[in-house]
Design a protein around this motif. Structure first.
Motif, PDB file in Angstrom:
ATOM      1  N   LYS A 115      39.956  49.249  32.905  1.00 31.34           N
ATOM      2  CA  LYS A 115      40.753  49.516  31.715  1.00 31.34           C
ATOM      3  C   LYS A 115      39.902  49.613  30.451  1.00 31.34           C
ATOM      4  O   LYS A 115      40.332  50.165  29.435  1.00 31.34           O
ATOM      5  CB  LYS A 115      41.790  48.397  31.531  1.00 31.34           C
ATOM      6  N   ASP A 126      45.583  46.315  34.300  1.00 30.27           N
ATOM      7  CA  ASP A 126      44.614  45.580  33.508  1.00 30.27           C
ATOM      8  C   ASP A 126      43.221  45.777  34.085  1.00 30.27           C
ATOM      9  O   ASP A 126      43.012  46.548  35.017  1.00 30.27           O
ATOM     10  CB  ASP A 126      44.976  44.091  33.488  1.00 30.27           C
ATOM     11  N   LYS A 127      42.275  45.033  33.541  1.00 31.67           N
ATOM     12  CA  LYS A 127      40.906  45.077  34.048  1.00 31.67           C
ATOM     13  C   LYS A 127      40.893  44.735  35.532  1.00 31.67           C
ATOM     14  O   LYS A 127      41.565  43.804  35.978  1.00 31.67           O
ATOM     15  CB  LYS A 127      40.042  44.083  33.268  1.00 31.67           C
TER      16      LYS A 127
END
Length: 284
Positions: A115, A126-127
């Motif tokens: 991300k 998300d990450k």
């Protein structure tokens, strides 16, 4: 045996990095992905296929094809597009002819974004965390027949790999191992350590390592070696080389294992990033 088969073969592990920057001195972590189309029948088949690549996977060009059929011109790559709410790369082709008893392999260059990548639309969430599973799916269609497949890669912030100069040795011979500690493009790793466990038939040659081990000791007949590597910057690779010797009292045909594990802390997320690998050495 199925007459028509599709399979996807991604890398087992994939370090996070979008292939940017792709330079000669900064690792770009570009990986190969294979899509195989197999016709096991004795007749030509008119087929279509589609493959959906995993969350965060970016297509980095260099599509290649091996096989008897001229299908390259019909293969299309759909890039992620926010306007149509598509965050996955899709590879597909319609109305391709697969010749009898044929195997066609399509090879792509891919990288794994997260991300935080500039202008990233490949990642829907998300990450991506260390060791998160990246899923791939494929379908091969011929009239009413459908063959489906799936595959998985493990996303990595940090990866440990080992290489060796030999896979087979005789008694008393020595060889050199090479450990590679690698970070992805986005995160710094700190407190990196590596531990190696040598089977009883292998002897560590003292003073052969380019990085002095913190500890070398024996446990249950095995030799344990531990190195403190320190910190790694994004896209950094640190290498440890060391030598081992096959003991004289080991029997021919034995397979000797070197098991390695490592851990570190992702300096961005403050999470652990364990990694492991092994090498097998056969005594001739």
């Amino acid at each position: 045996m199925k007459e028509l088969i599709i399979s996807i073969k991604p890398p087992d592990k994939i370090l996070k990095g979008a292939g940017i920057p792709n330079t000669s001195f900064i690792p770009s972590y570009i990986y190969k992905l294979n899509i195989e189309l197999i016709n096991n029948s004795n007749q030509s088949r008119l087929c279509s296929f589609s493959s959906t690549l995993g969350n965060g996977i970016r297509y980095l060009k260099n599509m290649e094809h091996t096989g008897p059929d001229n299908i390259v011109d019909k293969i299309k790559i759909v890039e992620p597009c926010e306007d149509v709410y598509n965050n996955n790369v899709i590879v597909f082709a319609n109305n391709i002819n697969l010749s009898p008893n044929s195997t066609n392999i399509i090879t792509l260059d891919i990288g794994l974004c997260d991300k935080y990548t500039i202008d990233c639309i490949e990642n829907t969430g998300d990450k991506i965390s260390h060791k998160e599973k990246i899923h791939y799916y494929g379908h091969l269609i011929c009239e009413s027949y459908v063959d489906s497949c799936s595959a998985v890669s493990l996303a990595c912030d940090y990866e440990l790999i080992v290489k060796c100069d030999a896979d087979k040795l005789q008694k008393g011979e020595s060889t050199k191992y090479y450990i590679h500690c690698r970070t992805g493009q986005y995160d710094m790793a700190r407190s990196v350590y590596v531990r190696c466990v040598l089977d009883n038939g292998l002897e560590f040659i003292g003073d052969s390592s380019n990085l002095q081990p913190e500890k070398v000791y024996s446990f249950n007949g095995k030799t344990i070696i531990k190195w403190n590597v320190g910190s790694l910057q994004p896209s950094e690779i640190k290498r440890i080389g060391y030598m081992v010797k096959v003991k004289e009292d080991i029997e021919q045909g034995n397979v000797l294992k070197s098991k390695l594990n490592s851990n570190c802390v992702n300096n961005s997320t403050y999470t652990q990033c364990p990694s492991s690998c092994e090498h097998l050495l056969t005594v001739e």
